[in-house]
Design a protein around this motif. Structure first.
Motif, PDB file in Angstrom:
ATOM      1  N   ALA A  12       0.771  -1.285   0.392  1.00 31.83           N
ATOM      2  CA  ALA A  12      -0.087   0.412   0.076  1.00 31.83           C
ATOM      3  C   ALA A  12       1.018   1.302  -0.063  1.00 31.83           C
ATOM      4  N   SER A  13       0.980   1.961  -0.916  1.00 37.02           N
ATOM      5  CA  SER A  13       1.228   3.779  -0.974  1.00 37.02           C
ATOM      6  C   SER A  13       2.584   3.349  -1.217  1.00 37.02           C
ATOM      7  N   ARG A  14       3.439   2.199  -1.958  1.00 35.11           N
ATOM      8  CA  ARG A  14       4.445   2.270  -2.358  1.00 35.11           C
ATOM      9  C   ARG A  14       4.235   2.108  -3.362  1.00 35.11           C
ATOM     10  N   GLU A  15       3.442   2.336  -4.816  1.00 34.30           N
ATOM     11  CA  GLU A  15       4.184   1.845  -5.710  1.00 34.30           C
ATOM     12  C   GLU A  15       3.609   2.558  -6.817  1.00 34.30           C
ATOM     13  N   THR A  16       4.471   3.351  -7.956  1.00 37.48           N
ATOM     14  CA  THR A  16       2.870   4.091  -8.792  1.00 37.48           C
ATOM     15  C   THR A  16       3.944   4.585 -10.294  1.00 37.48           C
ATOM     16  N   SER A  17       3.078   4.501 -11.379  1.00 38.69           N
ATOM     17  CA  SER A  17       3.324   4.247 -12.498  1.00 38.69           C
ATOM     18  C   SER A  17       3.546   6.001 -13.040  1.00 38.69           C
ATOM     19  N   TRP A  18       4.537   6.110 -13.659  1.00 36.09           N
ATOM     20  CA  TRP A  18       4.914   7.741 -14.325  1.00 36.09           C
ATOM     21  C   TRP A  18       5.480   7.020 -15.271  1.00 36.09           C
ATOM     22  N   ASN A  19       5.588   7.962 -15.639  1.00 32.31           N
ATOM     23  CA  ASN A  19       5.994   8.191 -17.899  1.00 32.31           C
ATOM     24  C   ASN A  19       5.916   9.548 -18.185  1.00 32.31           C
ATOM     25  N   ALA A  20       7.766   9.837 -18.089  1.00 29.50           N
ATOM     26  CA  ALA A  20       8.499  11.055 -18.680  1.00 29.50           C
ATOM     27  C   ALA A  20       8.279  10.897 -20.462  1.00 29.50           C
ATOM     28  N   SER A  21       7.349  11.000 -21.128  1.00 32.16           N
ATOM     29  CA  SER A  21       7.635  10.923 -22.493  1.00 32.16           C
ATOM     30  C   SER A  21       8.861  10.414 -23.480  1.00 32.16           C
TER      31      SER A  21
ATOM     32  N   GLU B 299       0.868 -11.176 -21.187  1.00 27.89           N
ATOM     33  CA  GLU B 299       1.095  -9.932 -20.091  1.00 27.89           C
ATOM     34  C   GLU B 299       0.060  -9.017 -20.357  1.00 27.89           C
ATOM     35  N   GLN B 300       0.008  -8.426 -19.429  1.00 24.89           N
ATOM     36  CA  GLN B 300      -1.398  -6.838 -19.573  1.00 24.89           C
ATOM     37  C   GLN B 300      -0.589  -5.904 -18.341  1.00 24.89           C
ATOM     38  N   ILE B 301      -0.147  -4.695 -19.224  1.00 18.43           N
ATOM     39  CA  ILE B 301       0.370  -3.346 -18.668  1.00 18.43           C
ATOM     40  C   ILE B 301      -1.009  -2.994 -17.783  1.00 18.43           C
ATOM     41  N   ILE B 302      -0.464  -2.805 -16.516  1.00 19.65           N
ATOM     42  CA  ILE B 302      -1.696  -2.131 -15.764  1.00 19.65           C
ATOM     43  C   ILE B 302      -1.111  -0.819 -15.312  1.00 19.65           C
ATOM     44  N   GLY B 303      -1.924   0.674 -14.401  1.00 19.51           N
ATOM     45  CA  GLY B 303      -0.921   1.068 -13.656  1.00 19.51           C
ATOM     46  C   GLY B 303      -1.605   1.175 -12.186  1.00 19.51           C
ATOM     47  N   LEU B 304      -0.331   1.386 -11.194  1.00 16.63           N
ATOM     48  CA  LEU B 304      -1.046   1.495 -10.299  1.00 16.63           C
ATOM     49  C   LEU B 304      -0.226   3.121 -10.090  1.00 16.63           C
ATOM     50  N   ASN B 305      -1.116   3.523  -8.302  1.00 18.57           N
ATOM     51  CA  ASN B 305      -1.366   4.320  -7.965  1.00 18.57           C
ATOM     52  C   ASN B 305      -1.265   4.255  -6.304  1.00 18.57           C
ATOM     53  N   THR B 306      -0.348   5.712  -5.750  1.00 20.15           N
ATOM     54  CA  THR B 306      -0.160   5.282  -4.007  1.00 20.15           C
ATOM     55  C   THR B 306      -2.041   5.700  -3.772  1.00 20.15           C
ATOM     56  N   ASP B 307      -2.527   6.423  -4.086  1.00 25.97           N
ATOM     57  CA  ASP B 307      -4.025   6.437  -2.724  1.00 25.97           C
ATOM     58  C   ASP B 307      -4.712   6.021  -4.065  1.00 25.97           C
TER      59      ASP B 307
END
Length: 338
Positions: A259-268, A297-305
């Motif tokens: 919990a609260s330790r993963e997040t997706s980000w993308n610097a284009s 496989e499937q790419i998903i997004g994760l958020n902190t909250d």
């Protein structure tokens, strides 16, 4: 100003979304020989290629750079009481000509492959002594750990995936809008295959599902990207049924990391962190028949909250584990964050 209760001290001053960086600088020594004083907030994205001979060596790009001039000798003597300064960390920055959310502080290095997102406050003091000018500087690393949340609430029904004969190695998630989740939550999934996973009567294929964190460094056009993956969770298969038409239905659950330790980000066009659900099907350990190995496989997004969470401006302290530990420079600069 909000206060936060921590179980241990942070390695650096830490700020969240739309972070407001405030500081105080006091000049020591003889103030009469000071020519100028300035403070700069700088964010950089640095990447390193594991194969520099083929694709080029490391490179760095500036995400944001803001400078405040606090004193100039042409306008009088410096104040003995010191100077205050403030900066705002932008919510979006420009990378390779495209706007994207400002990536969080991040550091990863492995066998020559590296990605480092750093935020630094630089204090520059110019003195003049005996006819020569000397530049004194002090760098203070800070952490930018913004919270994130899904654009939609997580559906109560399981995520449904379908494996087709036309694309046996692709994993499709439907509906597409539900590919973003909150770290730490349990994701229910259903996988439907149009063909049986095993041809051995009375035996079930070995089905494994994992969730991995993938760091991707983007190369120039025509060259494959550099990737590195770390598994963070394993799923549990709760049901595996072969229908009369020969198709196989698998149900299960997997926890989306801590919990609260993963997040997706993308610097284009430069680097990104994404999360990958992987399904692997092997032949049963026993039985005469052998089914082919299937991997998708499937790419998903994760958020902190979670969706609709409050306090989005406070830092996501759990992300500190992905940032390089910072040294204490012993600076006299004082920081506060909102």
């Amino acid at each position: 100003m909000p206060r936060y209760i921590l179980t241990r001290p942070l390695s650096s001053p830490t700020f969240g979304l739309n972070g407001h960086v405030e500081g105080f600088v006091r000049i020591r020594g003889n103030p009469t020989n000071v020519k100028s004083l300035s403070v700069t907030l700088q964010a950089q994205l640095a990447t390193s290629d594991a194969h520099p001979s083929s694709y080029g060596a490391s490179c760095a790009s500036t995400l944001t750079s803001q400078t405040t001039f606090l004193y100039d000798a042409a306008y009088g003597q410096p104040r003995q009481e010191g100077y205050n300064f403030e900066f705002h960390i932008p919510a979006q920055v420009e990378v390779n000509g495209a706007m994207c959310p400002t990536p969080p502080s991040f550091s990863f290095w492995d066998c020559g492959m590296g990605c480092d997102v750093t935020f630094t406050v630089k204090v520059n003091l110019l003195r003049r002594r005996y006819g020569f000018e000397y530049n004194e500087s002090r760098d203070v690393d800070i952490l930018y750990l913004p919270k994130s949340y899904p654009l939609h609430a997580t559906p109560s029904c399981p995520v449904q995936s379908r494996l087709s004969n036309e694309s046996p190695r692709s994993l499709f998630v439907s509906p597409a809008s539900y590919t973003s989740f909150t770290s730490g939550e349990t994701i229910s999934f259903v996988v439907v295959s149009s063909v049986p996973f095993t041809s051995t009567p009375g035996h079930q294929a070995n089905v494994r599902i994992t969730l991995s964190r993938r760091v991707v460094l983007c190369r120039s056009a025509g060259k494959s990207n550099q990737t590195h993956e770390v598994p963070i969770a394993s799923g549990v298969i709760t049901s595996q049924v072969t229908r009369e038409d020969g198709s196989t239905v698998i149900e299960g659950k997997i926890k989306a990391g801590s919990a609260s330790r993963e997040t997706s980000w993308n610097a284009s066009g430069a680097a990104r962190v994404e999360y990958v659900l992987k399904l692997s099907v092997d032949s049963p350990k026993r039985g005469a028949g052998r089914s082919p190995v299937l991997h998708c496989e499937q790419i998903i997004g994760l958020n902190t909250d979670s969706y609709g969470a409050d306090g989005m401006k406070s830092p996501a302290f759990g992300l500190e584990q992905h940032a390089l530990p910072r040294d204490d420079y012993g600076t006299s600069t004082r920081f506060t964050g909102v």
